[in-house]
Design a protein around this motif. Structure first.
Motif, PDB file in Angstrom:
ATOM      1  N   THR A 189      -5.599  -3.747  -4.172  1.00 35.18           N
ATOM      2  CA  THR A 189      -5.148  -2.450  -3.811  1.00 35.18           C
ATOM      3  C   THR A 189      -4.047  -1.979  -4.297  1.00 35.18           C
ATOM      4  O   THR A 189      -3.761  -0.800  -4.376  1.00 35.18           O
ATOM      5  CB  THR A 189      -4.863  -2.396  -2.125  1.00 35.18           C
ATOM      6  OG1 THR A 189      -3.783  -3.367  -1.936  1.00 35.18           O
ATOM      7  CG2 THR A 189      -6.289  -2.728  -1.451  1.00 35.18           C
ATOM      8  N   PRO A 213      -4.087  -2.866   2.484  1.00 29.48           N
ATOM      9  CA  PRO A 213      -3.833  -3.846   1.970  1.00 29.48           C
ATOM     10  C   PRO A 213      -4.373  -5.196   2.904  1.00 29.48           C
ATOM     11  O   PRO A 213      -4.906  -5.980   2.451  1.00 29.48           O
ATOM     12  CB  PRO A 213      -2.266  -3.741   1.663  1.00 29.48           C
ATOM     13  CG  PRO A 213      -1.691  -2.739   1.581  1.00 29.48           C
ATOM     14  CD  PRO A 213      -2.572  -1.929   2.812  1.00 29.48           C
ATOM     15  N   GLY A 230       0.996  -1.099   0.158  1.00 34.41           N
ATOM     16  CA  GLY A 230      -0.106  -0.037  -0.024  1.00 34.41           C
ATOM     17  C   GLY A 230       0.791   1.425  -0.005  1.00 34.41           C
ATOM     18  O   GLY A 230       0.472   2.461   0.487  1.00 34.41           O
ATOM     19  N   ILE A 280      -4.903   3.498   1.758  1.00 33.76           N
ATOM     20  CA  ILE A 280      -5.004   2.090   1.267  1.00 33.76           C
ATOM     21  C   ILE A 280      -4.465   1.272   2.604  1.00 33.76           C
ATOM     22  O   ILE A 280      -3.558   1.351   3.008  1.00 33.76           O
ATOM     23  CB  ILE A 280      -3.925   1.778   0.222  1.00 33.76           C
ATOM     24  CG1 ILE A 280      -4.245   3.020  -0.975  1.00 33.76           C
ATOM     25  CG2 ILE A 280      -3.729   0.825  -0.407  1.00 33.76           C
ATOM     26  CD1 ILE A 280      -3.156   3.156  -1.960  1.00 33.76           C
ATOM     27  N   ARG A 320      -7.830  -5.063   2.503  1.00 30.62           N
ATOM     28  CA  ARG A 320      -8.290  -5.113   1.125  1.00 30.62           C
ATOM     29  C   ARG A 320      -8.962  -3.916   0.815  1.00 30.62           C
ATOM     30  O   ARG A 320      -9.972  -4.005  -0.038  1.00 30.62           O
ATOM     31  CB  ARG A 320      -8.615  -6.463   0.699  1.00 30.62           C
ATOM     32  CG  ARG A 320      -7.646  -7.532   0.784  1.00 30.62           C
ATOM     33  CD  ARG A 320      -7.995  -8.895   0.024  1.00 30.62           C
ATOM     34  NE  ARG A 320      -7.241  -9.936   0.039  1.00 30.62           N
ATOM     35  CZ  ARG A 320      -7.267 -11.101  -0.582  1.00 30.62           C
ATOM     36  NH1 ARG A 320      -8.461 -11.297  -1.112  1.00 30.62           N
ATOM     37  NH2 ARG A 320      -6.454 -12.174  -0.454  1.00 30.62           N
ATOM     38  N   GLN A 321      -8.743  -2.982   1.477  1.00 28.60           N
ATOM     39  CA  GLN A 321      -9.663  -1.837   1.348  1.00 28.60           C
ATOM     40  C   GLN A 321      -9.065  -0.552   0.761  1.00 28.60           C
ATOM     41  O   GLN A 321      -7.861  -0.226   1.181  1.00 28.60           O
ATOM     42  CB  GLN A 321     -10.248  -1.382   2.647  1.00 28.60           C
ATOM     43  CG  GLN A 321     -11.365  -2.231   3.123  1.00 28.60           C
ATOM     44  CD  GLN A 321     -12.185  -1.876   4.301  1.00 28.60           C
ATOM     45  OE1 GLN A 321     -11.577  -0.699   5.058  1.00 28.60           O
ATOM     46  NE2 GLN A 321     -13.397  -2.128   4.660  1.00 28.60           N
ATOM     47  N   VAL A 322      -9.599   0.095  -0.030  1.00 26.96           N
ATOM     48  CA  VAL A 322      -9.304   1.492  -0.678  1.00 26.96           C
ATOM     49  C   VAL A 322     -10.331   2.299  -0.217  1.00 26.96           C
ATOM     50  O   VAL A 322     -11.411   2.554  -0.599  1.00 26.96           O
ATOM     51  CB  VAL A 322      -9.281   1.380  -2.354  1.00 26.96           C
ATOM     52  CG1 VAL A 322      -8.863   2.799  -2.777  1.00 26.96           C
ATOM     53  CG2 VAL A 322      -8.124   0.283  -2.914  1.00 26.96           C
ATOM     54  N   TYR A 374      -3.809   1.211  -6.827  1.00 29.63           N
ATOM     55  CA  TYR A 374      -4.160   2.349  -6.485  1.00 29.63           C
ATOM     56  C   TYR A 374      -3.013   3.168  -5.864  1.00 29.63           C
ATOM     57  O   TYR A 374      -2.412   2.598  -5.241  1.00 29.63           O
ATOM     58  CB  TYR A 374      -5.337   2.402  -5.686  1.00 29.63           C
ATOM     59  CG  TYR A 374      -6.528   1.651  -6.308  1.00 29.63           C
ATOM     60  CD1 TYR A 374      -7.704   2.582  -6.825  1.00 29.63           C
ATOM     61  CD2 TYR A 374      -6.653   0.414  -6.144  1.00 29.63           C
ATOM     62  CE1 TYR A 374      -8.512   1.975  -7.365  1.00 29.63           C
ATOM     63  CE2 TYR A 374      -7.907  -0.236  -6.844  1.00 29.63           C
ATOM     64  CZ  TYR A 374      -9.011   0.548  -7.432  1.00 29.63           C
ATOM     65  OH  TYR A 374      -9.803   0.021  -7.885  1.00 29.63           O
ATOM     66  N   HIS A 392     -12.709  -3.804  -5.932  1.00 30.31           N
ATOM     67  CA  HIS A 392     -11.548  -3.549  -6.760  1.00 30.31           C
ATOM     68  C   HIS A 392     -10.903  -4.918  -7.022  1.00 30.31           C
ATOM     69  O   HIS A 392     -11.284  -6.067  -6.269  1.00 30.31           O
ATOM     70  CB  HIS A 392     -10.747  -2.756  -6.277  1.00 30.31           C
ATOM     71  CG  HIS A 392     -10.053  -3.210  -4.993  1.00 30.31           C
ATOM     72  ND1 HIS A 392      -9.224  -3.982  -4.732  1.00 30.31           N
ATOM     73  CD2 HIS A 392     -10.500  -2.656  -3.690  1.00 30.31           C
ATOM     74  CE1 HIS A 392      -8.922  -4.302  -3.259  1.00 30.31           C
ATOM     75  NE2 HIS A 392      -9.571  -3.388  -2.727  1.00 30.31           N
TER      76      HIS A 392
END
Length: 364
Positions: A236, A266, A92, A264, A269-271, A239, A233
């Motif tokens: 990550t 990782p 990230g 971000i 697993r979220q943006v 991005y 998505h």
């Protein structure tokens, strides 16, 4: 001095080598083969260190009248630059591979080999200057006279020891056209060769595609700061902080304003996306500090976080504790900057002189 001239095959390194030879140094040219793909070809202005570049470097060395060799540093480059790039994105973070290449290849691997072979210094075509303050003063790294091409930011990680064993003959050129004019006057065929740009090991310029092919898919969610799921998505690593386009969101924000990547994560697993003001900060925290002189709290400096970004007036708030790995360098900016991302390089200046480089960890 006995000087090893790094020759990329471009006009800058060719003129630098020619100037070093003209200054009376015993110069040997070397081209660093960095690609594991021996059939790699240049795509317009994209990429560097290709087969064509090696041939161009040889012709330039012949014209200058210096010995020339090709050194295979592809294993070092892959392990120390490409793998680092992938690891950082997977975590990230937003690395600068040019910084890593200068630190670990051009002024570590290359300088180490040069030392073992008895060379006194390494010469490159970077746009930066080295000066010594007063009789017997230690050499220091400064910006180039060519502000548009200045590369002191990506060179800052080389540290003072490497600066003392380097030559940057292009530091006094005011613009690139003057370099090309000198190349023509010297009969160097690379005088009209276009500059390389983008990431050299991603010759097609598709960074996101390269990351997806290398790291695979790891599906997750695109969420707002409250955790509301807005989209999905495939990883990550696709991005970066401050990104606006390609977020996959199908409906506008309630206030109609654009959304940007603001965080971000990782592990989850979220943006996270949000309004532009969430990107601004005045506090910078960094580790892995490389200092050219002792830093002191309260000292006014200029801070730069991108290779061609603006250096912002700032004050050092905290210096790393001696012999304490991971301790923070903290800097407070006079005005906020946007899009600060972990993994970026922070460089501090006093006027045009480099004071230190460090790796950004987080923003307050």
């Amino acid at each position: 001095m006995k000087v090893l001239a790094a020759m990329s095959g471009g006009v800058d390194s060719a003129v630098a080598a020619a100037r070093a030879a003209e200054a009376g140094h015993e110069v040997v040219g070397v081209h660093m083969a960095l690609s594991k793909n021996r059939d790699q070809r240049r795509t317009g202005s994209r990429g560097c260190c290709t087969v064509e570049d090696a041939s161009d470097a040889r012709r330039a060395a012949d014209r200058i009248g210096i010995p020339y060799y090709v050194w295979d540093l592809s294993d070092d480059f892959h392990d120390l630059v490409v793998e680092d790039f992938l690891t950082e994105y997977a975590a990230g973070r937003t690395p600068n591979p040019c910084v890593r290449c200068n630190e670990r290849i051009k002024f570590a691997s290359l300088l180490e080999r040069a030392t073992l072979l008895g060379f006194d210094a390494v010469c490159t075509g970077h746009y930066a200057s080295i000066r010594s303050e007063g009789p017997g003063g230690a050499p220091s790294l400064h910006r180039s006279r060519n502000d548009a091409k200045d590369q002191s930011y990506v060179l800052a990680v080389m540290g003072p020891e490497a600066v003392g064993r380097s030559l940057f003959p292009l530091g006094d050129f005011e613009d690139k056209q003057a370099v090309r004019a000198e190349a023509r006057a010297r009969g160097l065929g690379v005088s009209t060769k276009p500059d390389s740009y983008d990431i050299c090991f991603i010759a097609d310029g598709d960074t996101r595609g390269f990351l997806e092919r290398s790291l695979g898919e790891a599906p997750g969610e695109v969420v707002d700061p409250d955790g509301t799921v807005l989209a999905t998505h495939t990883g990550t690593h696709g991005y970066t902080i401050g990104q606006r386009k390609g977020l996959g969101i199908q409906h506008p924000a309630p206030d109609g304003r654009p959304r940007y990547v603001v965080d971000i994560d990782p592990a989850r697993r979220q943006v996270v996306v949000g309004a532009s003001e969430l990107l601004s900060t005045r506090e910078l925290h960094a580790t892995d500090v490389i200092s050219f002189e002792e830093l002191t709290e309260g000292r006014p400096v200029h801070a730069q976080i991108r290779a061609h970004g603006e250096a912002v007036p700032a004050v050092i708030q905290q210096v790393p504790a001696p012999d304490a790995p991971g301790s923070l360098l903290q800097v407070r900016l006079d005005t906020p900057v946007r899009g600060v991302a972990p993994g970026q390089t922070l460089v501090l200046y006093d006027g045009d002189r480099v004071l230190a480089a460090a790796t950004l960890e987080r923003r307050a």
